[in-house]
Write an enzyme that holds these catalytic residues in place. Structure first.
Site, PDB file in Angstrom:
ATOM      1  N   LYS A  39      -8.261  -5.381  12.830  1.00 16.44           N
ATOM      2  CA  LYS A  39      -7.023  -4.750  13.280  1.00 16.44           C
ATOM      3  C   LYS A  39      -6.606  -5.254  14.664  1.00 16.44           C
ATOM      4  O   LYS A  39      -5.409  -5.383  14.955  1.00 16.44           O
ATOM      5  CB  LYS A  39      -7.180  -3.229  13.292  1.00 16.44           C
ATOM      6  CG  LYS A  39      -7.211  -2.592  11.904  1.00 16.44           C
ATOM      7  CD  LYS A  39      -5.903  -2.787  11.154  1.00 16.44           C
ATOM      8  CE  LYS A  39      -5.826  -1.923   9.899  1.00 16.44           C
ATOM      9  NZ  LYS A  39      -4.559  -2.126   9.162  1.00 16.44           N
TER      10      LYS A  39
ATOM     11  N   GLY B  73       0.827  -1.200   0.000  1.00 17.67           N
ATOM     12  CA  GLY B  73       0.000   0.000   0.000  1.00 17.67           C
ATOM     13  C   GLY B  73       0.859   1.247   0.000  1.00 17.67           C
ATOM     14  O   GLY B  73       0.529   2.251   0.643  1.00 17.67           O
TER      15      GLY B  73
ATOM     16  N   ASN C 193       1.501  -2.164   5.262  1.00 15.65           N
ATOM     17  CA  ASN C 193       0.648  -0.985   5.395  1.00 15.65           C
ATOM     18  C   ASN C 193      -0.684  -1.128   4.677  1.00 15.65           C
ATOM     19  O   ASN C 193      -1.638  -0.412   4.992  1.00 15.65           O
ATOM     20  CB  ASN C 193       1.394   0.241   4.862  1.00 15.65           C
ATOM     21  CG  ASN C 193       0.502   1.456   4.746  1.00 15.65           C
ATOM     22  OD1 ASN C 193       0.120   2.062   5.741  1.00 15.65           O
ATOM     23  ND2 ASN C 193       0.132   1.811   3.524  1.00 15.65           N
TER      24      ASN C 193
ATOM     25  N   TYR D 262     -13.914  -3.594  11.068  1.00 21.47           N
ATOM     26  CA  TYR D 262     -12.551  -3.090  10.853  1.00 21.47           C
ATOM     27  C   TYR D 262     -11.742  -3.184  12.142  1.00 21.47           C
ATOM     28  O   TYR D 262     -10.595  -3.634  12.136  1.00 21.47           O
ATOM     29  CB  TYR D 262     -12.638  -1.643  10.377  1.00 21.47           C
ATOM     30  CG  TYR D 262     -11.325  -0.931  10.186  1.00 21.47           C
ATOM     31  CD1 TYR D 262     -10.477  -1.264   9.142  1.00 21.47           C
ATOM     32  CD2 TYR D 262     -10.946   0.110  11.025  1.00 21.47           C
ATOM     33  CE1 TYR D 262      -9.280  -0.591   8.940  1.00 21.47           C
ATOM     34  CE2 TYR D 262      -9.759   0.792  10.836  1.00 21.47           C
ATOM     35  CZ  TYR D 262      -8.927   0.440   9.805  1.00 21.47           C
ATOM     36  OH  TYR D 262      -7.740   1.114   9.609  1.00 21.47           O
TER      37      TYR D 262
END
Length: 258
Positions: free
Chosen positions: A154, A14, A82, A150
Site C-alpha cells: 500500500k 472490488g 478499490n 500489506y
C-alpha cells in the site's frame, strides 16, 4: 451533490461489497453510470451496476475489463481502484514467504497499476477524468506483526499515485488516494466475531482491542463504508477540480503521524 456526476461513466474495482459497494452506490446516486468488477458476481442483483467478473490479481484481467467497457460504453471518465485485501499472515519478517510478498503486491499494487495502464487511453480521449486509488492507513503506520507485507504494498501504491498525478495533471487527469483506517465492513465484522469466540470476549471488546492496537481512534468507532464513499464521491466531482496528488486519511483521527 445529486446529479453532480450525471453523464459520467465510472469503474469501481472490488465493487460488490464493503467499501467498494458503498463507493459504487454513492457514485450511482450522484448520477454516474457505474461498472463494478470482482471475482464473483454480487448477491444483490438489484444494484443496477454493470458487473464484469475478473480476478484483479491476474494480469489478463485489465485487458478483459477494457474490452468489455469499450464494447458496451465506448467511454470512461472515472476509475476507482478499490480491489485489495490483507492476504498475508502476521508474525513479522521471518513468517512471510516470497509468495506472501508477491500476493500482496499483485493485488494491492499491481492490480491498480495494470487497470490504470489499460484504461487510461480511454479516459485520455476525454482530456479530463479522475483516478482514485484506495490505500489504507497501514501504508503510513505499519504494524510489524500484522501488516508488514500489506503495508509495503500500500505504501508503494501511495508513491505510485503521487507520481501518476504529476504525470497526468497536464493532460487533465486528476489522481488522488483515499486511505481509510478501520472500516465496519462485512469482512471486518466476521473477523471480530471470530476473534471474540477465540478470546472468549464480546464483539465490542474485540473491536475495542483492535482500535487500541492501531493506537486508538479519537472518534471512538470504526468508519461506515458509506462515509468512505462520500469522500470518494466528492473527490471525483467538479467540486474537487483543483485537488490532485493528495492522500486523504479517513480514520477517525487514529493516524498518529502528521
Amino acid at each position: 451533490m445529486n446529479d453532480s456526476l450525471k453523464g459520467k461513466t465510472a469503474l469501481v474495482t472490488g465493487g460488490t461489497k464493503g467499501i467498494g459497494k458503498a463507493i459504487a452506490d454513492k457514485l450511482s446516486n450522484a448520477g454516474a453510470t457505474v461498472i463494478i468488477s470482482a471475482r464473483t458476481k454480487p448477491e444483490e442483483s438489484s444494484s443496477g451496476h454493470y458487473f464484469i467478473g475478473a480476478d484483479l490479481a491476474k494480469a489478463e484481467s485489465a485487458d478483459l475489463i477494457l474490452s468489455e467497457i469499450k464494447a458496451k460504453y465506448g467511454k470512461l471518465d472515472i476509475i476507482v481502484n478499490n480491489a485489495g485485501s490483507h492476504l498475508s499472515p502476521g508474525g513479522g519478517y521471518s513468517i512471510l514467504t516470497d509468495q506472501d510478498w508477491d500476493n500482496e503486491i499483485q493485488l494491492n499494487l499491481m492490480s491498480a497499476v495494470r487497470i490504470n495502464k489499460a484504461l487510461l487511453p480511454l479516459i485520455l480521449e476525454n482530456k479530463t477524468g479522475v483516478i482514485i486509488n484506495i490505500s489504507m492507513n497501514p501504508a503510513i503506520q505499519p504494524i510489524w506483526d500484522m501488516t508488514m507485507a500489506y503495508s509495503a504494498a500500500k505504501a508503494a501504491l501511495n508513491a505510485y499515485s503521487k507520481a501518476l498525478a504529476s504525470e497526468l495533471g497536464s493532460k487533465g487527469i486528476r489522481v488522488n488516494t483515499v486511505s481509510p483506517g478501520l472500516v465496519k465492513t462485512p469482512q471486518m465484522e466476521l473477523a471480530m466475531e471470530e476473534m471474540s469466540k477465540t478470546l472468549e470476549i464480546t464483539v465490542e471488546e474485540a473491536t475495542q482491542s483492535i482500535m487500541e492496537k492501531l493506537g486508538g481512534v479519537p472518534l471512538g468507532r470504526p468508519a461506515n463504508p458509506e462515509e468512505v464513499g462520500d469522500l470518494v464521491r466528492f473527490l471525483v466531482s467538479e467540486e474537487a477540480s483543483y485537488i490532485t496528488g493528495a492522500v486523504y486519511q479517513i480514520d477517525g483521527g487514529s493516524l498518529s503521524v502528521v
